[in-house]
Design an enzyme around this catalytic site. Structure first.
Site, PDB file in Angstrom:
ATOM      1  N   HIS A 286       0.872  -1.180   0.000  1.00 25.01           N
ATOM      2  CA  HIS A 286       0.000   0.000   0.000  1.00 25.01           C
ATOM      3  C   HIS A 286       0.904   1.223   0.000  1.00 25.01           C
ATOM      4  CE1 HIS A 286      -2.870   3.031   1.212  1.00 25.01           C
ATOM      5  NE2 HIS A 286      -3.857   2.158   1.297  1.00 25.01           N
ATOM      6  N   GLU A 335      -2.441  14.151  11.926  1.00 25.22           N
ATOM      7  CA  GLU A 335      -3.500  13.821  10.985  1.00 25.22           C
ATOM      8  C   GLU A 335      -4.881  14.014  11.617  1.00 25.22           C
ATOM      9  OE1 GLU A 335      -2.842   9.810   9.763  1.00 25.22           O
ATOM     10  OE2 GLU A 335      -0.751  10.136   9.186  1.00 25.22           O
ATOM     11  N   TYR A 344     -15.038   4.217   6.139  1.00 21.60           N
ATOM     12  CA  TYR A 344     -13.591   4.275   5.890  1.00 21.60           C
ATOM     13  C   TYR A 344     -13.029   2.862   5.980  1.00 21.60           C
ATOM     14  CZ  TYR A 344      -8.661   5.468   6.592  1.00 21.60           C
ATOM     15  OH  TYR A 344      -7.289   5.558   6.489  1.00 21.60           O
TER      16      TYR A 344
END
Length: 432
Positions: A286, A335, A344
């Protein structure tokens, strides 16, 4: 009413609501067409490099200076810019969505500051806010001298009536209102809720693409800039200013949305997140979430942003023999995440549309226990389609200092940490 737009991020635009309202060949003629006033609105220093220079010339019925003196404004009680110096908890934080207000509340009074850093006087850092409103701004106009505003609707459509024209946005779309631009926020539905990032630093721009090439991510052609529009209205109004973190009110006897023509580069714009051209791995692993950056505000350190706005849109995951959700992470950046729609992919439960989470510098975060178990045993020989989602992240180089009202909010999920407590120990020194 169907609105029309100009296109192209950062373009030098020219538009007029009446034919011939734009002066030909010069910015400030001795007498402007239609008896208008010429006024320059500067978003950068005069001597900023041309590629970064932002300014617009406005041709208006009355000049922006014409209003009565400002005095402190008692509204906007929950919109803050002083983030204090008290110690900040390293705990991961998450909130449920703000409830809709019971009393009549517009965009300004419905703003709740959840955190931030830096400040307007140093022209660096951000303020992060959630809004919930149930009526349009009535008899008042607003401008923000402290920073540009990135507006992310989650529920309900908005009309931004600005000096430079009209912008309509809905969930899945965003708008950016530059520093100093005056506007009125109107609700196109009964209620509205969403997020606002207030950027005190360098104006946002498109990220560099590097080896990706000349296309992908947010393409410049998909950004829309309003065409000239004006209202010639007189009455008893108020002009609200946000200046060095405080709010000020000035009586004004006319609408300041009276720009008949304008040209330049300092203008509001909108973008549809559904047009984002997502890139990702087609082999393994990823990639870093920087590949999802829509807009960035550079800092004085190359490669390190004052803030980034990234999204996690519908996409196809094709990586083989790979843990596909976002991995466990501890980050030097901080974040703040929100969810516009759906689910999500790293959080199966608890993160609802309209909610928010904060993972500050070096605070661990990652998929919850249920997501980890499912992804660890998924068949990665088949592509996985993530359709029902639109999450986003405000990432900053500085620690995001949560406000006291965010920490004390009844929407705060005190049990957030529990989502990781079910992660099992799988270590076996006898088996690789």
């Amino acid at each position: 009413m169907s609105l029309h737009y100009q296109t192209g991020f950062g373009n030098a635009c020219a538009t007029e609501a009446l034919p011939g309202a734009l002066p030909a060949g010069r910015n400030s003629p001795q007498i402007c067409p239609y008896g208008l006033y010429a006024e320059q609105l500067s978003g950068t220093a005069f001597t900023a490099p041309r590629a970064e220079n932002r300014r617009s010339w406005l041709y208006r019925i009355r000049p922006g200076v014409q209003h009565l003196p400002f005095a402190p404004f008692a509204g906007a009680q929950r919109w803050l810019s002083d983030f204090g110096r008290q110690p900040v908890t390293p705990n991961q934080l998450r909130w449920s969505p703000l409830p809709m207000p019971d009393a009549p509340t517009d965009f300004i009074d419905g703003m709740h500051t959840w955190g931030g850093n830096g400040g307007p006087e140093e022209q660096s850092g951000v303020g992060i806010h959630l809004y919930a409103a149930n009526r349009s701004m009535q008899g008042r106009f607003f401008y923000n001298a402290d920073g540009e505003m990135l507006i992310v609707p989650q529920q309900g459509r908005l009309r931004l009536a600005t000096e430079l024209g009209l912008i309509d946005i809905e969930p899945y779309e965003i708008a950016v209102v530059p520093r100093g631009v005056r506007l009125r926020v109107e609700l196109l539905d009964d209620v509205a809720r969403g997020y606002v990032l207030e950027n005190f630093g360098t104006a946002m721009r498109l990220p560099e693409l590097g080896p990706i090439g000349s296309n992908c991510l947010a393409n410049a052609r998909d950004f829309q800039i309003p065409v000239a529009w004006y209202e010639d209205v007189e009455g008893d109004f108020e002009l609200i200013a946000k200046f060095t973190g405080g709010f000020w009110r000035a009586p004004i006897t006319h609408s300041p949305l009276n720009v008949v023509a304008w040209h330049g580069t300092h203008a509001p714009y909108k973008y549809d997140l559904r047009n984002f051209n997502t890139v990702g791995s087609i082999s393994y692993d990823h990639p870093d979430p920087s590949i999802f950056t829509v807009l960035t505000s550079p800092s004085d350190t190359p490669g390190t942003a004052n803030m980034d706005f990234a999204i996690f849109p519908p996409r196809i995951l094709a990586m083989e023999n790979t843990f596909r959700p976002p991995w466990f992470h501890r980050n030097i950046a901080s974040e703040f995440m929100g969810l516009i729609h759906g689910v999500y992919d790293a959080k199966a439960e608890g993160f609802a549309p309209g909610g928010a989470s904060l993972h500050n510098c070096m605070s661990g975060h990652g998929p919850d226990a249920d997501t980890f178990e499912k992804a660890s045993h998924a068949d990665t020989s088949q592509a996985h389609y993530i359709r029902d989602t639109m999450a986003f992240m405000f990432e900053t180089r500085r620690v995001i200092r949560p406000t006291a009202q965010a920490l004390a909010s009844p929407q705060r999920q005190d049990d957030y940490y529990q989502c990781w407590q079910g992660l099992q120990k799988h270590f076996d020194p006898e088996q690789a």
